[in-house]
Write an enzyme that holds these catalytic residues in place. Sequence first.
Site, PDB file in Angstrom:
ATOM      1  N   THR A  12      51.043  64.369  29.294  1.00 10.50           N
ATOM      2  CA  THR A  12      50.660  63.104  28.668  1.00 10.50           C
ATOM      3  C   THR A  12      51.636  62.804  27.536  1.00 10.50           C
ATOM      4  OG1 THR A  12      49.126  64.073  27.040  1.00 10.50           O
ATOM      5  CG2 THR A  12      48.232  63.547  29.228  1.00 10.50           C
ATOM      6  N   GLY A  13      51.910  61.524  27.326  1.00 10.41           N
ATOM      7  CA  GLY A  13      52.918  61.164  26.334  1.00 10.41           C
ATOM      8  C   GLY A  13      54.296  61.672  26.730  1.00 10.41           C
ATOM      9  N   SER A  16      58.436  59.925  25.935  1.00 13.34           N
ATOM     10  CA  SER A  16      59.333  59.955  24.777  1.00 13.34           C
ATOM     11  C   SER A  16      59.262  61.321  24.099  1.00 13.34           C
ATOM     12  CB  SER A  16      58.950  58.860  23.761  1.00 13.34           C
ATOM     13  OG  SER A  16      57.666  59.114  23.218  1.00 13.34           O
ATOM     14  N   ILE A  18      59.197  64.907  22.477  1.00 13.79           N
ATOM     15  CA  ILE A  18      58.976  66.255  23.003  1.00 13.79           C
ATOM     16  C   ILE A  18      58.454  66.204  24.429  1.00 13.79           C
ATOM     17  CG2 ILE A  18      57.570  68.337  22.728  1.00 13.79           C
ATOM     18  CD1 ILE A  18      57.614  67.735  19.671  1.00 13.79           C
ATOM     19  N   GLY A  19      57.554  65.268  24.715  1.00 12.14           N
ATOM     20  CA  GLY A  19      56.997  65.166  26.057  1.00 12.14           C
ATOM     21  C   GLY A  19      58.050  64.866  27.100  1.00 12.14           C
ATOM     22  N   SER A 137      50.335  70.405  15.710  1.00 13.56           N
ATOM     23  CA  SER A 137      51.333  70.103  14.686  1.00 13.56           C
ATOM     24  C   SER A 137      51.245  71.130  13.571  1.00 13.56           C
ATOM     25  CB  SER A 137      51.081  68.708  14.095  1.00 13.56           C
ATOM     26  OG  SER A 137      51.876  68.492  12.941  1.00 13.56           O
ATOM     27  N   TYR A 150      45.895  62.618   9.958  1.00 18.57           N
ATOM     28  CA  TYR A 150      46.625  63.181  11.094  1.00 18.57           C
ATOM     29  C   TYR A 150      46.355  64.681  11.213  1.00 18.57           C
ATOM     30  CZ  TYR A 150      50.643  64.735  13.880  1.00 18.57           C
ATOM     31  OH  TYR A 150      51.451  65.318  14.834  1.00 18.57           O
TER      32      TYR A 150
END
Length: 248
Positions: A12-13, A16, A18-19, A137, A150
């Site tokens: 997913t993601g 762009s 890292i994905g 993260s 976040y």
Amino acid sequence: MKMLQDKVAIITGGNSGIGKETARLFASEGAKVVITGRRQNVVDAAVDEIGNGATGFCGDAADIADHQRLAARVRDQFGAIDIYMANAGVINLLPSSMVTEEEYDRHFATNTRGVFFGVQTLAPLIREGGNIIVTSSLAATKILPQHTVYAGSKAALAAFARNWALEFKDRKIRVNILSPGPVETEILGKLGIGEAERPAFEQQMSELIPAGRLGRPEELARAALFLAATGTFVNGIELHVDGGMSLT
């Protein structure tokens, strides 16, 4: 033989940052990769860039119905999957005093709720011996300025992953967390850091990182490949790929 030959991976993601870099590496190692993203044109462009037979799916990680649509498509196309990388996320750095209800809900809808229900929906399709990688993260464990909401939305992922590692043990599905530090991706632009300010920002960040620089997406991709392919006795860990920033 390639490390992921004939494996099926969903990222997913994956359109762009890292994905996308992880999708590129997985595909080059023989995996049949499906990436997701919210904008069809961006997904299509990423699929072209990744190559090696990658395919795309346009959907919002915060929308449970989109996870269900993705599961149905993958079931029809592949029957089952081997790797699910819950990587999609959003970030907007603000001091707590400026966080609105909408901003709070946006972070938790994608970064937390979206990961939970994505795994709930896709896990039944994971073959025995497969694995789940959850992108968290460094901010989940290290206090960073203006990261409060976040960080909170990411901190829950460690608890999810540890529980899933035990929940899925009978199917021998491994679950691990990938926690990046600052990485050179498009996200810097989304944070309002323009080209003029970028050298100063990178210098400031580099001084906080023992490695002396920001990470590169391909370095995170290689860590994800380790978790997916060669780390076969690694389960329930949080792998910090941050140049040592968690130590400072």
